[in-house]
Design an enzyme around this catalytic site. Structure first.
Site, mmCIF file in Angstrom:
data_model
loop_
_atom_site.group_PDB
_atom_site.id
_atom_site.type_symbol
_atom_site.label_atom_id
_atom_site.label_comp_id
_atom_site.label_asym_id
_atom_site.label_seq_id
_atom_site.Cartn_x
_atom_site.Cartn_y
_atom_site.Cartn_z
ATOM 1 N N ARG A 1 -25.341 -0.542 7.956
ATOM 2 C CA ARG A 1 -25.296 -2.037 7.644
ATOM 3 C C ARG A 1 -25.515 -2.918 8.708
ATOM 4 O O ARG A 1 -25.752 -4.242 8.529
ATOM 5 C CB ARG A 1 -23.596 -2.312 6.905
ATOM 6 C CG ARG A 1 -23.191 -1.376 6.006
ATOM 7 C CD ARG A 1 -21.824 -1.754 5.659
ATOM 8 N NE ARG A 1 -21.829 -2.683 4.727
ATOM 9 C CZ ARG A 1 -20.668 -3.352 4.041
ATOM 10 N NH1 ARG A 1 -19.822 -2.850 4.513
ATOM 11 N NH2 ARG A 1 -20.824 -4.203 3.236
ATOM 12 N N LYS B 1 0.985 -1.158 0.084
ATOM 13 C CA LYS B 1 -0.002 0.320 -0.042
ATOM 14 C C LYS B 1 0.917 1.297 -0.015
ATOM 15 O O LYS B 1 1.802 1.253 0.873
ATOM 16 C CB LYS B 1 -0.867 0.018 1.387
ATOM 17 C CG LYS B 1 -2.172 0.836 1.073
ATOM 18 C CD LYS B 1 -3.087 0.549 2.194
ATOM 19 C CE LYS B 1 -4.461 1.373 2.035
ATOM 20 N NZ LYS B 1 -5.200 1.389 3.061
ATOM 21 N N GLU C 1 -19.174 -4.579 10.806
ATOM 22 C CA GLU C 1 -20.395 -3.927 11.486
ATOM 23 C C GLU C 1 -21.146 -4.632 12.379
ATOM 24 O O GLU C 1 -21.780 -4.331 13.287
ATOM 25 C CB GLU C 1 -20.831 -2.674 10.601
ATOM 26 C CG GLU C 1 -19.816 -1.738 10.170
ATOM 27 C CD GLU C 1 -19.134 -2.117 8.871
ATOM 28 O OE1 GLU C 1 -18.513 -1.226 8.134
ATOM 29 O OE2 GLU C 1 -19.615 -3.169 8.198
#
Length: 612
Positions: free
Chosen positions: A395, A283, A367
């Site tokens: 969600r 990354k 979540e």
């Protein structure tokens, strides 16, 4: 900055005409272009720097748009936009009416699915592939998912379904959480070539058929070979999980070697059943500051491309205030615990993590699990705070309702990024939380209008005994000092009058400016639930026209509840309409929704004129 290659790409055909031996030069040019461009507009930088070669290889190996590529979350699609001829639009990135920071089907046929939330790509890809097979449409479907997104339960639900489908779905696992391991090299590529070669596959099918036809010994031999095969897989394969789920596992492959990636993707295309290609990337690759601090450069505002430094800010944002407040509370409340879903820095909870590691839980991009685990903590006598962005918390609606609200458990939801959020656009707007929380029994909703109120309300919610949601927006609430917060009580900022405005949260500051020097009342609705019934009675007695303002959808929100309560007098509800709000600055979105200072003042003046 040299953009020779990028300037030549006005369509996917232009990209495909670039010679193979020049693709590494293109990759280097794209990296420099991304750093320079994003430094001016802000955006998701580190994730895009990490997938430059991978995206080039994907567009080289597949025939898009006939073949479909779905990028999970979608924040890493800047490279894909460049390769499909949209580089010239990057000065408008994430700006109103400009280039979207995520895939957008309205923007391009190469954006095959609108994404913005995690862990959805495999489900969408499998659905597309099934539709193509039913309709007889040619083409392949690829889902590109990161190792972080793979922590979401929905991804495993999709893997489970895809594995038993026997369809040639290709899942590319972009793993940027580890360095390139010793498994990368000629031997793994050679083994992959053997395992997907036509000769190997034909031999495997022939052997199975032959054994099945043997009347007595065949089934026993087949079973014995299957056991031996499983033992060997557990010993030799780097990740047997995917094989057990029905996928052919390939890799790991270096995600920064275009030739190896292209070869691996072409091998994956030969597999007649679901295949997972494991790709290792870094990354922030190629830009020192982003490699060193990938989290900070994941989503970043404007910065100096030469140093990587961002302009300093003297103000602490709401997330930082929330985190520091919970740290202070945590020193007194030994039962306080904090849960985040892979957003400890974004929600400002790093100080709590450092101060109380045994009471801090980052559950990954999960979540639903976060909320139900919080319910378990509450049942066990703890005081859990779930710190999640508004658009991500939706969600876990079912878990909030079923596992927390219906059991009336003491879970506090620190709802960050509530309301209009700016450049991330439709998928990230936090304008639905008031409405969806109001559908749940017992859930109290606190809506601070200042920094002080945010601190007081978090403390009040933690000390309470019922489910509570404290909602606060992106950025910084004003320093304005209001009277101390009393549970369930609103305050009059200007005395209630014939025309009275009832505002909540960040809209209070806008309403204050709008009614300045006007003979209109203004109420700060600190609590959306419970509402201040005594104040509503006074409003009903004194006001003829009430205007409510909230940073959320008007239909089903605070204004709708007030209108029901004040039946018999005129109530005008100002808020976000049902039409999704696109990208732009928060101020631009507020104006677009007709809730800026000028719009509110006009509505108040019209109301005052109407009751004369």
């Amino acid at each position: 900055m040299n953009t020779k290659y990028i300037d030549s790409i006005r369509s996917i055909e232009d990209f495909r005409r670039i010679p193979e031996n020049e693709l590494d030069c293109l990759a280097a040019e794209i990296r420099e272009f991304l750093v320079r461009s994003v430094s001016k507009t802000g955006g998701h930088l580190a994730s895009n720097l990490g997938v430059v070669e991978l995206t080039i290889a994907l567009q080289r190996a597949f025939d898009t748009p006939k073949d479909k590529i779905i990028f999970d979350v979608g924040h890493q699609t800047y490279v894909n936009k460049i390769l499909t001829g949209r580089a010239a639009e990057f000065p408008t990135l994430r700006q109103m009416d400009g280039l979207a920071g995520f895939p957008k089907t309205e923007e391009s046929e190469f954006d095959t699915f609108n994404t913005g939330h995690s862990s959805t790509s495999i489900s969408a890809a499998l659905g597309m592939l099934r539709a193509m097979r039913i309709k007889g449409t040619p083409g392949r479907v690829v889902a590109v998912i990161g190792d972080g997104a793979l922590t979401g339960g929905m991804a495993f639900e999709a893997l489970n379904d895809a594995g038993q489908s026997e369809l040639p779905l290709i899942v590319v696992l972009n793993d940027n959480n580890m360095s390139i391991s010793k498994n990368v090299g000629a031997l793994p590529r050679h083994l992959d070539s053997m395992r997907v070669s036509s000769g190997y596959l034909a031999f495997k099918r022939g052997m199975v058929n032959m054994l099945d036809k043997m009347t007595k010994a065949g089934p026993r031999i087949h079973a014995w070979l299957s056991k031996v095969k499983s033992r060997i897989k557990y010993l030799l394969l780097p990740n047997v999980l995917f094989e057990e789920m029905g996928f052919t596992y390939l890799g790991p492959v270096s995600g920064h070697d275009i030739q190896s990636l292209t070869e691996a993707l072409n091998l994956a295309k030969k597999v007649p059943n679901p295949v997972l290609l494991h790709v290792l990337t870094v990354k922030g690759k190629g830009y020192g500051p982003a490699e060193k601090e990938p989290s900070r450069f994941h989503g970043i505002g404007k910065f100096d491309p030469d140093t990587g430094r961002s302009p300093g800010t003297a103000k602490k944002d709401n997330s930082a205030i929330a985190g520091e407040t919970l740290c202070r509370i945590g020193r007194q409340e030994k039962d306080l615990a904090v849960i985040t879903a892979a957003m400890s820095e974004g929600t400002g909870m790093e100080p709590f993590r450092e101060a109380f590691p045994e009471r801090f839980f980052d559950v990954g991009i999960a979540e639903q699990h976060a909320v139900t685990m919080a319910a378990g903590l509450a049942m066990g006598g703890m005081k859990p705070v779930v710190a999640i962005y508004s658009s991500f918390l939706q969600r876990a609606y079912d878990q909030m309702l079923h596992d927390v609200a219906l059991q009336r458990l003491h879970v506090v939801f620190a709802i960050d990024r509530a309301g209009l959020v700016g450049a991330d656009g439709e998928t990230h707007q936090g304008v639905y939380d008031i409405a969806y929380c109001l559908t749940m029994p017992y859930v109290e909703i606190y809506s601070p209008a200042s920094k002080g109120e945010l601190e007081e309300m978090l403390k009040m919610a933690v000390e309470g005994g019922v489910p509570a949601a404290v909602r606060y927006g992106k950025g910084t609430l004003p320093d304005r000092v209001y009277p101390a917060v009393e549970y369930g009580k609103w305050i009059e900022i200007k005395p209630i009058a014939k025309v009275t405005v009832v505002a909540t949260g960040r809209m209070v500051e806008i309403a204050e400016r709008a009614v300045e020097n006007l003979d209109a009342g203004l109420v700060n609705a600190r609590f959306i639930r419970p509402m201040d019934e005594a104040m509503l009675d006074i409003i009903k007695q004194k006001a003829s026209y009430v205007i409510t303002i909230e940073d959320g959808i008007a239909q089903g929100g605070m204004g709708s509840r007030i209108a029901q309560r004040l039946a018999g007098i005129k109530v005008e509800c100002m808020g976000v309409s049902e039409k999704p709000v696109g990208q732009g600055t928060c101020d631009e979105q507020t104006r677009l929704c007709g809730m800026d200072e000028r719009a509110v003042r006009v509505r108040v003046l019209m109301a005052m004129e109407g009751i004369k």
